[in-house]
Motif scaffolding. Structure first.
Motif, PDB file in Angstrom:
ATOM      1  N   LEU A 104       0.836  -1.204   0.000  1.00 37.96           N
ATOM      2  CA  LEU A 104       0.000   0.000   0.000  1.00 37.96           C
ATOM      3  C   LEU A 104       0.872   1.256   0.000  1.00 37.96           C
ATOM      4  N   GLY A 105       0.858   1.983  -1.112  1.00 38.26           N
ATOM      5  CA  GLY A 105       1.633   3.219  -1.214  1.00 38.26           C
ATOM      6  C   GLY A 105       0.834   4.394  -0.689  1.00 38.26           C
ATOM      7  N   LEU A 106       1.456   5.217   0.127  1.00 37.59           N
ATOM      8  CA  LEU A 106       0.763   6.348   0.741  1.00 37.59           C
ATOM      9  C   LEU A 106       1.640   7.585   0.672  1.00 37.59           C
ATOM     10  N   ARG A 107       0.992   8.740   0.703  1.00 36.09           N
ATOM     11  CA  ARG A 107       1.759   9.986   0.784  1.00 36.09           C
ATOM     12  C   ARG A 107       1.157  10.883   1.845  1.00 36.09           C
ATOM     13  N   GLY A 108       1.994  11.395   2.729  1.00 37.61           N
ATOM     14  CA  GLY A 108       1.544  12.352   3.735  1.00 37.61           C
ATOM     15  C   GLY A 108       1.559  13.752   3.159  1.00 37.61           C
ATOM     16  N   MET A 109       0.521  14.517   3.486  1.00 43.13           N
ATOM     17  CA  MET A 109       0.491  15.929   3.079  1.00 43.13           C
ATOM     18  C   MET A 109       0.164  16.742   4.330  1.00 43.13           C
ATOM     19  N   ALA A 110       1.096  17.590   4.744  1.00 42.98           N
ATOM     20  CA  ALA A 110       0.847  18.431   5.918  1.00 42.98           C
ATOM     21  C   ALA A 110      -0.232  19.454   5.564  1.00 42.98           C
ATOM     22  N   THR A 111      -1.244  19.571   6.434  1.00 41.68           N
ATOM     23  CA  THR A 111      -2.340  20.508   6.173  1.00 41.68           C
ATOM     24  C   THR A 111      -2.626  21.336   7.424  1.00 41.68           C
ATOM     25  N   PRO A 112      -1.712  22.233   7.791  1.00 44.92           N
ATOM     26  CA  PRO A 112      -1.957  23.056   8.976  1.00 44.92           C
ATOM     27  C   PRO A 112      -3.212  23.904   8.817  1.00 44.92           C
ATOM     28  N   GLY A 113      -3.857  24.207   9.947  1.00 44.24           N
ATOM     29  CA  GLY A 113      -5.087  25.005   9.918  1.00 44.24           C
ATOM     30  C   GLY A 113      -5.959  24.630  11.099  1.00 44.24           C
ATOM     31  N   HIS A 114      -6.518  23.417  11.054  1.00 47.41           N
ATOM     32  CA  HIS A 114      -7.299  22.903  12.193  1.00 47.41           C
ATOM     33  C   HIS A 114      -6.372  22.782  13.404  1.00 47.41           C
ATOM     34  N   ARG A 116      -1.821  22.772  14.095  1.00 45.67           N
ATOM     35  CA  ARG A 116      -0.544  23.066  13.428  1.00 45.67           C
ATOM     36  C   ARG A 116       0.041  21.834  12.760  1.00 45.67           C
ATOM     37  N   GLY A 117      -0.090  20.670  13.403  1.00 49.21           N
ATOM     38  CA  GLY A 117       0.586  19.477  12.889  1.00 49.21           C
ATOM     39  C   GLY A 117      -0.296  18.547  12.071  1.00 49.21           C
ATOM     40  N   HIS A 118      -1.489  18.983  11.717  1.00 46.85           N
ATOM     41  CA  HIS A 118      -2.425  18.084  11.006  1.00 46.85           C
ATOM     42  C   HIS A 118      -1.813  17.562   9.710  1.00 46.85           C
ATOM     43  N   ILE A 119      -2.018  16.257   9.466  1.00 46.81           N
ATOM     44  CA  ILE A 119      -1.523  15.667   8.222  1.00 46.81           C
ATOM     45  C   ILE A 119      -2.649  14.825   7.630  1.00 46.81           C
ATOM     46  N   VAL A 120      -2.714  14.775   6.309  1.00 51.93           N
ATOM     47  CA  VAL A 120      -3.691  13.916   5.643  1.00 51.93           C
ATOM     48  C   VAL A 120      -2.913  12.884   4.822  1.00 51.93           C
ATOM     49  N   TYR A 121      -3.593  11.803   4.445  1.00 51.70           N
ATOM     50  CA  TYR A 121      -2.923  10.702   3.752  1.00 51.70           C
ATOM     51  C   TYR A 121      -3.602  10.434   2.424  1.00 51.70           C
ATOM     52  N   TYR A 122      -2.779  10.434   1.376  1.00 54.62           N
ATOM     53  CA  TYR A 122      -3.266  10.201   0.023  1.00 54.62           C
ATOM     54  C   TYR A 122      -2.806   8.810  -0.407  1.00 54.62           C
ATOM     55  N   ALA A 123      -3.774   8.016  -0.868  1.00 57.82           N
ATOM     56  CA  ALA A 123      -3.487   6.661  -1.347  1.00 57.82           C
ATOM     57  C   ALA A 123      -3.833   6.613  -2.836  1.00 57.82           C
ATOM     58  N   SER A 131      -8.837  12.631   4.923  1.00 57.19           N
ATOM     59  CA  SER A 131      -8.628  14.071   5.116  1.00 57.19           C
ATOM     60  C   SER A 131      -8.821  14.550   6.546  1.00 57.19           C
ATOM     61  N   GLY A 132      -9.110  13.629   7.485  1.00 56.06           N
ATOM     62  CA  GLY A 132      -9.171  14.018   8.893  1.00 56.06           C
ATOM     63  C   GLY A 132     -10.111  15.189   9.133  1.00 56.06           C
ATOM     64  N   ASP A 133      -9.655  16.161   9.930  1.00 57.85           N
ATOM     65  CA  ASP A 133     -10.467  17.343  10.216  1.00 57.85           C
ATOM     66  C   ASP A 133     -10.004  18.550   9.403  1.00 57.85           C
ATOM     67  N   THR A 134      -9.358  18.288   8.246  1.00 59.99           N
ATOM     68  CA  THR A 134      -9.014  19.398   7.346  1.00 59.99           C
ATOM     69  C   THR A 134     -10.151  19.635   6.370  1.00 59.99           C
TER      70      THR A 134
END
Ligand code: ZN
Ligand code: FE
Length: 256
Positions: A104-114, A116-123, A131-134
């Motif tokens: 399973l290939g994944l990519r983390g994308m930092a999405t500060p806003g909600h 500071r350290g929020h990250i989402v994962y793209y597969a 997309s969590g709480d972003t």
């Protein structure tokens, strides 16, 4: 790979997701609002969990992590930026970092806003964004730690993913988000159509997610802050999109 994604309802309105390759059996879960429903879903799909990926440090996303890791031996993965306030991580991911859990290939994308350290994962192979709480369907996360500029930048980066990407958000907020969306974008036919669908899904007790990014780009006011018609309605015609975004977020915070 034969990828399958289960939507796991947790707490009152949280979602966790189980992504599994039916060929190899490799499986990962995104977020851990509570252990029991997630462990049930893992057990129902064969009992294997390779990794648990966290989007951010809020209690309603990490509460079940220790128990899930303890029971399954899953590797805990989260944002390097949040390592100090997450349970102990086996892997700390930075912005743009690609990694794999088995096949399973994944990519983390930092999405500060909600936060500071929020990250989402793209597969990419699953055409899925966790997309969590972003990014929610028809909404976005509240600005607890970041500025409107931070969140707008984060959303723009998500908006640039392939439009056929399916969005898997951290909460079932679509119906209440939709009421706000309609109040600021009342003439949007795609929004009206989506709201009718959301109402039917909720009446049937079903999740309103996943939803494609393409559809969100047509209906989610927080992704449409750059639309001149929407900006005009906010009294911000000709102003930078980030100002319209900030105004939308302000109004949503007090919308009833
Ligand atoms: Zn949160
Ligand atoms: Fe949350």
């Amino acid at each position: 790979m034969v990828l399958k994604i289960d939507v796991i309802a947790c707490l009152s309105d949280n979602y966790a997701y189980l992504l599994r390759d039916e060929e190899s059996g490799a499986a990962v879960v995104f977020d851990a609002p509570e252990a029991a429903p997630i462990l049930d879903a893992v057990a129902a799909s064969g009992g294997r969990l390779d990794a648990l990926l966290l989007t951010h440090h809020h209690g309603d996303h990490i509460e079940g992590a220790a128990e899930i890791v303890g029971r399954t031996g899953a590797e805990l993965i989260g944002a390097a930026a949040d390592a100090h306030r997450l349970p102990p991580l086996g892997r700390a991911v930075t912005d743009g970092e690609s990694f794999a859990v088995g096949p399973l290939g994944l990519r983390g994308m930092a999405t500060p806003g909600h936060t500071r350290g929020h990250i989402v994962y793209y597969a990419p192979a699953a055409r899925a964004l966790f997309s969590g709480d972003t990014l929610f369907s028809l909404g976005c996360g509240r600005l607890f730690e970041g500025s409107a500029e931070d969140m707008w930048d984060s959303l723009l980066r998500l908006a640039a993913l392939p439009p056929e990407t399916f969005i898997y958000p951290g909460h079932e907020y679509t119906a209440s988000n939709g009421r706000f969306a309609l109040s600021v974008d009342p003439d949007n036919a795609a929004l009206a159509e989506r709201l009718a669908e959301v109402e039917a899904l909720r009446a049937a007790g079903r999740p309103t997610v996943p939803v494609t990014l393409k559809r969100e780009l047509l209906t989610n006011p927080f992704l449409r802050a750059g639309d001149p018609r929407l900006a005009g309605r906010l009294g911000l015609a000709g102003r930078p999109a980030v100002e319209a975004f900030a105004e939308l977020r302000r109004r949503k915070d007090t919308f009833r």
